[in-house]
Design a protein around this motif. Structure first.
Motif, PDB file in Angstrom:
ATOM      1  N   ALA A  47      32.187 199.367  55.229  1.00  0.00           N
ATOM      2  CA  ALA A  47      32.020 197.948  54.999  1.00  0.00           C
ATOM      3  C   ALA A  47      30.669 197.543  55.453  1.00  0.00           C
ATOM      4  CB  ALA A  47      33.259 197.243  55.546  1.00  0.00           C
ATOM      5  N   LEU A  48      29.993 198.075  56.605  1.00  0.00           N
ATOM      6  CA  LEU A  48      28.807 197.523  56.875  1.00  0.00           C
ATOM      7  C   LEU A  48      27.792 198.208  56.120  1.00  0.00           C
ATOM      8  CD1 LEU A  48      26.858 196.317  59.159  1.00  0.00           C
ATOM      9  CD2 LEU A  48      27.222 198.798  60.469  1.00  0.00           C
ATOM     10  N   LEU A  49      27.899 199.332  55.900  1.00  0.00           N
ATOM     11  CA  LEU A  49      26.989 200.039  54.737  1.00  0.00           C
ATOM     12  C   LEU A  49      27.133 199.400  53.602  1.00  0.00           C
ATOM     13  CD1 LEU A  49      25.156 202.791  54.389  1.00  0.00           C
ATOM     14  CD2 LEU A  49      27.039 203.775  53.553  1.00  0.00           C
ATOM     15  N   LEU A  50      28.151 199.210  53.099  1.00  0.00           N
ATOM     16  CA  LEU A  50      28.230 198.539  51.634  1.00  0.00           C
ATOM     17  C   LEU A  50      27.621 197.237  51.693  1.00  0.00           C
ATOM     18  CD1 LEU A  50      31.643 199.801  50.294  1.00  0.00           C
ATOM     19  CD2 LEU A  50      29.373 200.486  49.725  1.00  0.00           C
ATOM     20  N   LEU A  51      27.943 196.400  52.635  1.00  0.00           N
ATOM     21  CA  LEU A  51      27.437 195.075  52.948  1.00  0.00           C
ATOM     22  C   LEU A  51      25.955 195.067  52.825  1.00  0.00           C
ATOM     23  CD1 LEU A  51      27.993 191.968  53.443  1.00  0.00           C
ATOM     24  CD2 LEU A  51      28.117 192.387  55.697  1.00  0.00           C
ATOM     25  N   ALA A  52      25.362 195.937  53.663  1.00  0.00           N
ATOM     26  CA  ALA A  52      23.754 195.998  53.725  1.00  0.00           C
ATOM     27  C   ALA A  52      23.297 196.133  52.285  1.00  0.00           C
ATOM     28  CB  ALA A  52      23.336 197.010  54.745  1.00  0.00           C
ATOM     29  N   TRP A  53      23.865 197.098  51.720  1.00  0.00           N
ATOM     30  CA  TRP A  53      23.209 197.554  50.472  1.00  0.00           C
ATOM     31  C   TRP A  53      23.642 196.487  49.339  1.00  0.00           C
ATOM     32  CZ3 TRP A  53      20.025 201.223  48.695  1.00  0.00           C
ATOM     33  CH2 TRP A  53      19.653 202.302  49.708  1.00  0.00           C
ATOM     34  N   THR A  54      24.630 195.853  49.276  1.00  0.00           N
ATOM     35  CA  THR A  54      25.082 194.851  48.224  1.00  0.00           C
ATOM     36  C   THR A  54      24.090 193.487  48.587  1.00  0.00           C
ATOM     37  OG1 THR A  54      27.052 194.256  49.612  1.00  0.00           O
ATOM     38  CG2 THR A  54      27.001 195.669  47.705  1.00  0.00           C
ATOM     39  N   ALA A  55      23.995 193.236  49.764  1.00  0.00           N
ATOM     40  CA  ALA A  55      23.243 191.915  50.343  1.00  0.00           C
ATOM     41  C   ALA A  55      21.701 192.047  49.925  1.00  0.00           C
ATOM     42  CB  ALA A  55      23.396 191.800  51.653  1.00  0.00           C
ATOM     43  N   PHE A  56      21.292 193.177  50.154  1.00  0.00           N
ATOM     44  CA  PHE A  56      19.759 193.230  49.916  1.00  0.00           C
ATOM     45  C   PHE A  56      19.564 193.624  48.433  1.00  0.00           C
ATOM     46  CE2 PHE A  56      19.463 194.641  54.467  1.00  0.00           C
ATOM     47  CZ  PHE A  56      18.806 193.534  54.822  1.00  0.00           C
ATOM     48  N   LEU A  57      20.213 194.413  47.766  1.00  0.00           N
ATOM     49  CA  LEU A  57      20.137 194.414  46.406  1.00  0.00           C
ATOM     50  C   LEU A  57      20.380 193.234  45.526  1.00  0.00           C
ATOM     51  CD1 LEU A  57      21.659 198.161  45.435  1.00  0.00           C
ATOM     52  CD2 LEU A  57      19.102 197.449  45.420  1.00  0.00           C
ATOM     53  N   GLY A  58      21.453 192.655  46.167  1.00  0.00           N
ATOM     54  CA  GLY A  58      21.461 191.034  45.491  1.00  0.00           C
ATOM     55  C   GLY A  58      20.546 190.341  45.690  1.00  0.00           C
ATOM     56  N   ALA A  59      19.921 190.214  46.862  1.00  0.00           N
ATOM     57  CA  ALA A  59      18.674 189.440  46.983  1.00  0.00           C
ATOM     58  C   ALA A  59      17.598 189.703  45.879  1.00  0.00           C
ATOM     59  CB  ALA A  59      18.172 189.670  48.434  1.00  0.00           C
ATOM     60  N   TRP A  63      16.246 187.059  43.075  1.00  0.00           N
ATOM     61  CA  TRP A  63      14.760 186.880  43.187  1.00  0.00           C
ATOM     62  C   TRP A  63      14.271 186.976  41.824  1.00  0.00           C
ATOM     63  CZ3 TRP A  63      10.770 184.313  45.009  1.00  0.00           C
ATOM     64  CH2 TRP A  63       9.528 185.008  44.602  1.00  0.00           C
ATOM     65  N   ARG A  64      14.571 188.217  41.160  1.00  0.00           N
ATOM     66  CA  ARG A  64      13.944 188.584  40.086  1.00  0.00           C
ATOM     67  C   ARG A  64      14.559 187.427  39.020  1.00  0.00           C
ATOM     68  NH1 ARG A  64      15.834 193.632  39.947  1.00  0.00           N
ATOM     69  NH2 ARG A  64      17.844 193.075  39.020  1.00  0.00           N
ATOM     70  N   GLU A  65      15.840 186.965  38.971  1.00  0.00           N
ATOM     71  CA  GLU A  65      16.232 186.184  38.119  1.00  0.00           C
ATOM     72  C   GLU A  65      15.969 184.666  38.358  1.00  0.00           C
ATOM     73  OE1 GLU A  65      20.378 187.094  37.295  1.00  0.00           O
ATOM     74  OE2 GLU A  65      19.816 189.286  36.803  1.00  0.00           O
ATOM     75  N   GLY A  66      15.289 184.345  39.409  1.00  0.00           N
ATOM     76  CA  GLY A  66      14.814 183.023  39.697  1.00  0.00           C
ATOM     77  C   GLY A  66      15.815 182.359  40.442  1.00  0.00           C
ATOM     78  N   ARG A  67      16.912 182.821  40.926  1.00  0.00           N
ATOM     79  CA  ARG A  67      18.310 182.053  41.483  1.00  0.00           C
ATOM     80  C   ARG A  67      18.339 181.875  42.887  1.00  0.00           C
ATOM     81  NH1 ARG A  67      22.117 181.342  37.061  1.00  0.00           N
ATOM     82  NH2 ARG A  67      21.377 182.815  35.381  1.00  0.00           N
ATOM     83  N   LEU A  68      17.072 182.113  43.644  1.00  0.00           N
ATOM     84  CA  LEU A  68      17.055 181.749  45.031  1.00  0.00           C
ATOM     85  C   LEU A  68      16.765 180.253  45.031  1.00  0.00           C
ATOM     86  CD1 LEU A  68      15.094 184.545  46.471  1.00  0.00           C
ATOM     87  CD2 LEU A  68      17.568 184.347  46.689  1.00  0.00           C
ATOM     88  N   VAL A  69      17.210 179.810  46.193  1.00  0.00           N
ATOM     89  CA  VAL A  69      17.075 178.124  46.466  1.00  0.00           C
ATOM     90  C   VAL A  69      15.440 178.078  46.808  1.00  0.00           C
ATOM     91  CG1 VAL A  69      17.220 176.500  48.355  1.00  0.00           C
ATOM     92  CG2 VAL A  69      19.205 178.141  47.455  1.00  0.00           C
ATOM     93  N   GLY A  70      14.789 177.305  46.245  1.00  0.00           N
ATOM     94  CA  GLY A  70      13.387 176.736  46.412  1.00  0.00           C
ATOM     95  C   GLY A  70      13.423 175.229  46.683  1.00  0.00           C
ATOM     96  N   VAL A  71      12.375 175.047  47.480  1.00  0.00           N
ATOM     97  CA  VAL A  71      12.038 173.834  47.636  1.00  0.00           C
ATOM     98  C   VAL A  71      10.547 173.183  46.940  1.00  0.00           C
ATOM     99  CG1 VAL A  71      11.512 172.007  49.654  1.00  0.00           C
ATOM    100  CG2 VAL A  71      13.030 173.872  50.130  1.00  0.00           C
TER     101      VAL A  71
END
Length: 162
Positions: A47-59, A63-71
């Motif tokens: 679960a730790l391994l999958l969490l790291a990969w999915t979290a970072f790939l999801g980031a 980022w690519r789709e412009g869905r991160l929070v911006g100020v």
């Protein structure tokens, strides 16, 4: 080249989605089995391994789709040209930070190459490699964003790219 990039992006989304589904399934299964007093020690490490990969790939996907929070409280009131200039400065700052993350992430992965998971016979550097892989992918996404932003200067468009 653009077709290859789009294919890689689709594969990244599929891997991230599949990894997240497997992660949720494993944690749910572990909770149910723990209720029946059956322990799966390897489940936590996986679960730790999958969490790291999915979290970072999801980031990277966000980022690519412009869905991160911006100020943009200050910049949204500016004319379009200063908005684009500030956006380029931010993109270059992000690019510099991502390059540093890749460099130091590679060093960390090399350091972690001998470390093993407690219950799995795989090296722990696979977790740290997720940061390097996702950061490299984010570098490519940032370069694409920079090219689009510079292209909008040349075209004289008024739209600010995400």
């Amino acid at each position: 080249m653009r077709k290859l990039y789009n294919t890689i992006c689709k594969v990244e989304v599929a891997l991230c989605g599949a990894g997240f589904l497997v992660l949720v399934g494993m944690v749910f299964l572990s909770a149910i089995l723990r209720f029946f007093r059956f322990s799966m020690a390897w489940n936590i490490d996986m679960a730790l391994l999958l969490l790291a990969w999915t979290a970072f790939l999801g980031a990277d996907i966000a980022w690519r789709e412009g869905r991160l929070v911006g100020v943009d409280l200050v910049t949204r009131r500016l004319p379009h040209l200063p908005q684009k200039i500030i956006q380029l400065i931010v993109y270059f700052a992000i690019l510099a930070m991502l390059v540093l993350i890749v460099i130091f992430g590679i060093q960390l992965s090399v350091t972690e190459r001998l470390r093993r998971f407690q219950s799995l016979p795989i090296p722990y550097f696979l977790v740290t490699l997720s940061l390097v892989t996702a950061s490299f992918s984010m570098i490519i996404s940032t370069i694409v964003k920079i090219k689009r932003c510079i292209g909008s200067f040349k075209q004289g468009g008024t739209e600010v790219t995400q």
